[in-house]
Design a protein around this motif. Structure first.
Motif, PDB file in Angstrom:
ATOM      1  N   SER A 136       0.948  -1.155   0.200  1.00 19.17           N
ATOM      2  CA  SER A 136       0.118   0.017  -0.135  1.00 19.17           C
ATOM      3  C   SER A 136       0.781   0.784  -0.093  1.00 19.17           C
ATOM      4  O   SER A 136       0.889   2.345  -0.789  1.00 19.17           O
ATOM      5  CB  SER A 136      -0.898  -0.310   1.430  1.00 19.17           C
ATOM      6  OG  SER A 136       0.037   0.246   2.767  1.00 19.17           O
ATOM      7  N   ALA A 139       1.683   1.459  -3.765  1.00 18.56           N
ATOM      8  CA  ALA A 139       1.326   2.020  -4.628  1.00 18.56           C
ATOM      9  C   ALA A 139       0.812   3.979  -4.022  1.00 18.56           C
ATOM     10  O   ALA A 139       0.169   4.437  -5.310  1.00 18.56           O
ATOM     11  CB  ALA A 139      -0.342   1.391  -3.504  1.00 18.56           C
ATOM     12  N   MET A 140       0.664   4.399  -3.096  1.00 15.40           N
ATOM     13  CA  MET A 140       0.658   5.647  -2.917  1.00 15.40           C
ATOM     14  C   MET A 140       1.835   6.381  -3.487  1.00 15.40           C
ATOM     15  O   MET A 140       1.696   7.765  -4.015  1.00 15.40           O
ATOM     16  CB  MET A 140       0.859   6.477  -1.198  1.00 15.40           C
ATOM     17  CG  MET A 140      -0.161   5.664  -0.666  1.00 15.40           C
ATOM     18  SD  MET A 140       0.316   6.023   1.083  1.00 15.40           S
ATOM     19  CE  MET A 140      -0.239   7.655   1.368  1.00 15.40           C
ATOM     20  N   SER A 262      -5.103   4.000  -0.234  1.00  9.94           N
ATOM     21  CA  SER A 262      -3.606   3.099   0.065  1.00  9.94           C
ATOM     22  C   SER A 262      -3.220   3.003   1.318  1.00  9.94           C
ATOM     23  O   SER A 262      -3.054   2.493   2.055  1.00  9.94           O
ATOM     24  CB  SER A 262      -3.002   3.266  -0.816  1.00  9.94           C
ATOM     25  OG  SER A 262      -3.511   3.147  -2.666  1.00  9.94           O
ATOM     26  N   GLY A 318      -8.411   2.464  -3.864  1.00 19.53           N
ATOM     27  CA  GLY A 318      -6.712   2.286  -2.968  1.00 19.53           C
ATOM     28  C   GLY A 318      -7.190   1.479  -1.586  1.00 19.53           C
ATOM     29  O   GLY A 318      -5.717   0.675  -1.575  1.00 19.53           O
ATOM     30  N   PRO A 322      -3.188  -2.783  -3.187  1.00 21.02           N
ATOM     31  CA  PRO A 322      -2.840  -3.064  -2.525  1.00 21.02           C
ATOM     32  C   PRO A 322      -3.078  -4.406  -2.323  1.00 21.02           C
ATOM     33  O   PRO A 322      -2.068  -5.467  -2.227  1.00 21.02           O
ATOM     34  CB  PRO A 322      -2.860  -1.935  -1.420  1.00 21.02           C
ATOM     35  CG  PRO A 322      -2.912  -0.644  -2.283  1.00 21.02           C
ATOM     36  CD  PRO A 322      -3.919  -1.407  -2.952  1.00 21.02           C
TER      37      PRO A 322
END
Length: 398
Positions: A136, A139-140, A262, A318, A322
């Motif tokens: 996560s 992903a951000m 995320s 979000g 992840p």
């Protein structure tokens, strides 16, 4: 010779930089396409292959580097990919015609290995709730990089010309190559014993329903984003009369929602099962779209309410992406690279189809309701994939 950490996992910052660079490379060049076409005496449509063609090649690269890294290790694949990217960037900076430029651009797609293998390395080096939590965070960074890249590209083009962007590509590639050499030890365990069996092992992922439940959840969740990006600029300008200055804010709002989701996924994954976080994400996304449709049907055609509903799609994605990516890589942990590559390639391929289809459907009839319905359809598909993953997980636990 520069020393390297032969058997140590990399710092997490290294993985973030690899993933962010993979994403940034796509659209850093977007503001310069017209100038490139003019400078190389080419048609804009041909030069735009630097985006569409590049995406197609990255899908193929993802399919290859994942299984290859499972077989020979993450480190040699990443070092080779970054070296190729750096050389291709230098060729692009020196290109004198459009075909040399496009050839270099297609070879640059090797950098997508940074995204695929950063996810696989997280799975190699962590277990349990740490995997979705760290994915996560990656992903951000991947959501933030595309927001900043066009601004940086515009500034470089205005100040130094489009070739400076390729110089930046090459500089970043060389810096990452040095960083990976010194920081990234091999994270695949027992690869010597796996060498003869990885290819059939990778193919076996295609026969695992649990893997496809996770992979399709990622793919259809991302599909709602592709539909939004394809249709929302037309809806915003032709239906809501949004100005150019406001357009970026409305279109970019879904990315802000994704970063929020995320962040929440990273927190929730510490105490929640991955499938539970995925389900929450799907409920948020589908609920937001149903609310948006209800608002439109009531006659409140207001851009703030409309795009407020699509922000919830970003939040839901979000939360979901992840954890579904982490789940796909956990089905067969020793094939984490293959899982990440197949999932990424599927996401891009379906995204390309949805983008083209949305553009064709809305071109003559820019309907805000139709856009939300299309997004809801793929979001429901992601919800069904999540429910399938939950059922299959329970069966495997039992």
């Amino acid at each position: 010779m520069i020393p390297f950490r032969a058997s140590s996992p990399p710092h997490f910052t290294t993985l973030v930089l690899l993933a962010a660079t993979s994403t940034m490379t796509l659209n850093l060049i977007v503001p310069s396409l017209a100038n490139i076409a003019r400078d190389l005496n080419s048609d804009y449509g041909v030069v735009s292959l630097a985006l569409g063609g590049y995406l197609a090649v990255t899908a193929l690269v993802q399919l290859g580097v994942g299984p290859l890294s499972d077989r020979i290790g993450r480190r040699p694949v990443l070092l080779t990919a970054l070296a190729v990217f750096t050389v291709a960037s230098a060729i692009g900076a020196a290109a004198q015609d459009v075909w040399m430029f496009l050839g270099a651009r297609m070879i640059q797609a090797a950098v997508i290995s940074g995204y695929v293998l950063s996810l696989a390395i997280v799975r190699d080096t962590h277990d349990g709730p740490d995997v979705p939590r760290l994915v996560s965070r990656i992903a951000m960074s991947m959501a933030l990089a595309p927001m900043l890249a066009p601004m940086v590209g515009s500034l470089l083009d205005a100040a130094l010309g489009w070739r400076a962007i390729f110089v930046l590509y090459g500089t970043v590639g060389a810096a990452l190559l040095c960083l990976v050499w010194t920081d990234l030890g091999e994270t695949v365990r027992g690869r010597e014993e796996m060498a003869g069996a990885v290819i059939p092992g990778a193919a076996s992922l295609f026969r695992r329903p649990l893997f496809w439940s996770y992979a399709l959840c990622t793919t259809f969740s991302g599909g709602a984003f592709y539909i939004f990006i394809s249709g929302s600029p037309l809806i915003a300008t032709s239906v809501f009369g949004v100005t150019t200055a406001e357009l970026g804010l409305y279109v970019g709002s879904i990315t802000g929602g994704f970063m929020t989701g995320s962040f929440l996924a990273g927190r929730l994954s510490r105490s929640w099962a991955s499938t539970r976080v995925m389900l929450l994400g799907r409920i948020v996304a589908c609920g937001g779209l149903l609310a948006g449709i209800a608002v439109l049907e009531s006659g409140l055609v207001v851009p703030v309410l409309y795009f407020g509903s699509t922000i919830l799609v970003g939040v839901g994605n979000g939360l979901t992406t992840p954890t579904s990516n982490a789940g796909a890589m956990s089905v067969v942990p020793r094939l984490a690279g293959s899982a990440a590559g197949i999932t990424g390639a599927t996401n891009l391929a379906v995204g390309a189809l949805l983008t083209s289809g949305t553009g064709a459907l809305l071109a003559d009839r820019p309907s805000p309701l139709l856009l939300l319905v299309l997004m809801l359809a793929v979001s429901v598909a992601a919800l069904l994939a999540t429910l399938a993953a939950m059922v299959l997980e329970r069966r495997s636990d039992g």
